[in-house]
Design an enzyme around this catalytic site. Structure first.
Site: not given
Ligand code: NDP
Ligand code: 8X3
Length: 249
Positions: A13, A82, A148
């Protein structure tokens, strides 16, 4: 043109937010731990993207971050909290306690420290937008969701409570709560790098995409100042909230 700080912009995202919001005419401060990914984004998107390494679990770095920005980037108009992750899907009694600690440190503590670091300047200007990444996991329970889901429930209630403090001010807060989104590293991270297990989550379905979430952020940022969207819950059409677990003898 707004200056938008995105946490977790190295993948999923966050990278989609950067691409969409720069193409909308904004400037993006793209942060995360993997600096080389941020530098690649800067090479792709040009001078309206500022790549800066930031680990949201580093409380000292987060507190110092706004003042450490180049002067021309110091006024943050939009904060997109995010950065976040899910680790594991084992039942609670088998879950790894260090995974639980990491999820809380990132999704909860990181998010609130980031917010606390940026909010005073928004209040001083009486202007700003905070977009928090919650999840349907914060609303609907599922097996293995335990901590989570708990962190995302926190994000939802923290977002609503921020608005309680900010009532009457032109500072908007939205909790974006997506369901299944493919095309990011989310499931790969959850399953400790197991690509096959991650791919199986999205097999045979069309999930939401990071670009769909970026479209939502773009819309939220474009709204009039007086208009606050408290929560947005979104799912792909292949998903619905329909589960009550019943264990029969
Ligand atoms: P990704 O794993 O693709 O991206 C997660 C991002 O978070 C990466 O850029 C990672 O960067 C960063 N991150 C993780 N830990 C840290 C840290 N300690 N400091 C700074 N950055 C950090 O996941 P998504 O893009 O799918 O998820 C983005 C957000 O959306 C999250 O909060 C997730 O919980 C939420 N979400 C996702 C869903 C899904 O189905 N994909 C649905 C609903 C919510 P790096 O490791 O380089 O630091
Ligand atoms: C990410 C969506 O359903 O895997 O937050 O928890 S789910």
């Amino acid at each position: 043109m707004k200056t938008i700080l995105v946490t977790g912009a190295t993948a999923g995202f966050g990278a989609a937010f950067a691409r969409r919001l720069v193409s909308d005419g904004h400037r993006v401060i793209a942060t995360g731990r993997r600096l080389e990914r941020l530098e690649a984004l800067a090479a792709e998107l040009g001078e309206n993207l500022l790549p800066l390494q930031l680990d949201v679990t580093d409380k000292t770095a987060v507190a110092a971050f706004p003042a450490s920005l180049p002067e021309a980037w110091r006024q943050i108009d939009v904060l997109i909290n995010n950065a976040g992750l899910a680790l594991g899907l084992s039942p609670a009694w088998e879950a790894d306690l260090s995974d639980w600690d990491t999820m809380i440190a990132t999704n909860v503590t990181g998010l609130i420290h980031m917010t606390r670091a940026v909010l005073p300047q928004m209040v001083a200007r009486d202007d700003g937008i905070i977009l928090n990444l919650g999840s349907v996991a914060g609303v609907y329970p599922y097996p293995g969701g335990h901590v989570y889901g708990g962190t995302k429930a926190f994000v939802q209630q923290f977002s609503l409570n921020l608005r309680a403090d900010l009532v009457g001010k032109n500072i908007r807060v939205t909790d974006i709560e997506p369901g299944m989104v493919g095309g990011s590293e989310f499931s790969k991270v959850r399953f400790d790098g197991n690509e096959a297990r991650a791919a199986a989550v999205y097999a045979g379905i069309t999930p939401l995409s990071p670009e769909d979430i970026a479209e939502t952020a773009s819309w939220l940022i474009s709204l009039p100042r007086h208009m606050n969207i408290n929560r947005i819950e979104m799912m792909p059409t292949c998903q619905a909230a329909a589960a009550f677990a019943v264990k029969r003898n």
